[in-house]
Enzyme design. Structure first.
Site, PDB file in Angstrom:
ATOM      1  N   SER A 280       0.863  -1.184   0.000  1.00  0.00           N
ATOM      2  CA  SER A 280       0.000   0.000   0.000  1.00  0.00           C
ATOM      3  C   SER A 280       0.892   1.223   0.000  1.00  0.00           C
ATOM      4  CB  SER A 280      -0.880   0.009   1.259  1.00  0.00           C
ATOM      5  OG  SER A 280      -1.503   1.266   1.433  1.00  0.00           O
TER       6      SER A 280
ATOM      7  N   TYR B  31      -2.152  -0.035  10.428  1.00  0.00           N
ATOM      8  CA  TYR B  31      -2.263  -0.688   9.118  1.00  0.00           C
ATOM      9  C   TYR B  31      -1.000  -0.406   8.314  1.00  0.00           C
ATOM     10  CZ  TYR B  31      -3.579  -1.451   4.269  1.00  0.00           C
ATOM     11  OH  TYR B  31      -3.595  -1.861   2.950  1.00  0.00           O
TER      12      TYR B  31
END
Length: 283
Positions: free
Chosen positions: A134, A147
């Protein structure tokens, strides 16, 4: 024709990668916790698709899926570690249980899958590992730091693997998407910590609101992202790191600029902490 092994393949980006790989004539092992969900997503698939149960938190299911792939197709050429879980909340807010659950899927799940597949790629002296990270694994933000920590780990794992596997003929890439219009921000993929601390309302709280507002309105096209991922395995010199989405490019450029400015500002202090040449022991 290559054999693709894809985790988290029943929906979202994973399903789009399956669709694109099949469209280009590849054979695909599409895995998910419930293989029936893959079959429902691809009801008209040919024998080029093998749907297999795989839970990245259960090593036995990973090894069984790899065995099924090799029994059916005889090899694996491209591994896509796509299965993942989102986590939303300030660092102090999120429970230990929720953090461990995210790391179990996003980090230890990747490691377990690598351990199961890499012996085949090493024996072949060929292949490509594509880890779906990501942009948050390169430049994170309030509310998504934990995250981001899982994806920072994926970034580090990928960078090391790149050096370890290159001499063996195996390519390694981490793909770092920005916001793509999938169901990733739904509760099915994103855990949101219910406990909120008022002091974090302007920071992590603002991120909570922003993500809720952008859900299903993200700028990225998942089909175009999938085409880019499948295209990686068709190039002779794939990159170590591939950003996807204009928003990802902007965030990474901003962080690189910040790092460069801070490095320049504190360069003298950084350089001053080495031993003086006269303090080094004689060779």
């Amino acid at each position: 024709m290559s054999v693709w092994f894809i985790t988290g393949a029943s929906r979202g980006l994973g399903a789009e990668i399956v669709r694109e790989a099949l469209a280009r004539g590849h054979e695909v092992v599409a895995t998910a916790r419930d293989a029936e969900a893959v079959r429902r997503a691809f009801p008209d698939a040919s024998d080029a698709l093998l749907a297999v149960d795989l839970d990245v938190t259960e090593e036995a299911t990973i090894r069984a899926a790899v065995d099924a792939a090799l029994a059916r197709f005889g090899r694996i050429d491209v591994l896509v570690n796509n299965a993942g879980r989102g986590l939303l909340g300030a660092v102090e807010e999120v429970s230990d249980e929720a953090v461990r659950a995210a790391f179990d899927i996003n980090v230890f799940g990747v490691l377990s899958t690598l351990r199961a597949v890499l012996p085949t790629l090493r024996a072949q002296r060929s292949g490509h590992v594509i880890n779906i990270g990501s942009v948050g694994g390169f430049a994170t933000a309030p509310g998504v730091g934990l995250y981001g920590a899982t994806k920072f780990a994926v970034e580090g794992i990928t960078e090391a693997l790149h050096g370890e596997l290159a001499p063996l003929g195996v390519h390694v890439t981490v793909v770092e998407p920005g916001g793509f219009r999938t169901d990733f921000l739904d509760a099915s993929s994103l855990y949101t910590e219910p406990h909120m601390i008022d002091d974090y309302a302007p920071t992590a709280g603002a991120t909570r609101k922003a993500l809720a507002d952008v859900n299903h309105r993200q700028p990225g096209d998942p089909a175009k992202a999938a085409a880019a991922v499948v295209g990686l395995a068709e190039t002779t010199e794939p990159p170590l790191r591939l950003l996807l989405g204009a928003d990802a490019v902007v965030r990474v450029e901003a962080k690189l600029d910040l790092v460069a400015r801070e490095l320049d500002r504190h360069r003298a202090l950084a350089m001053s902490t080495d031993l003086a040449p006269s303090d080094h022991p004689a060779a």
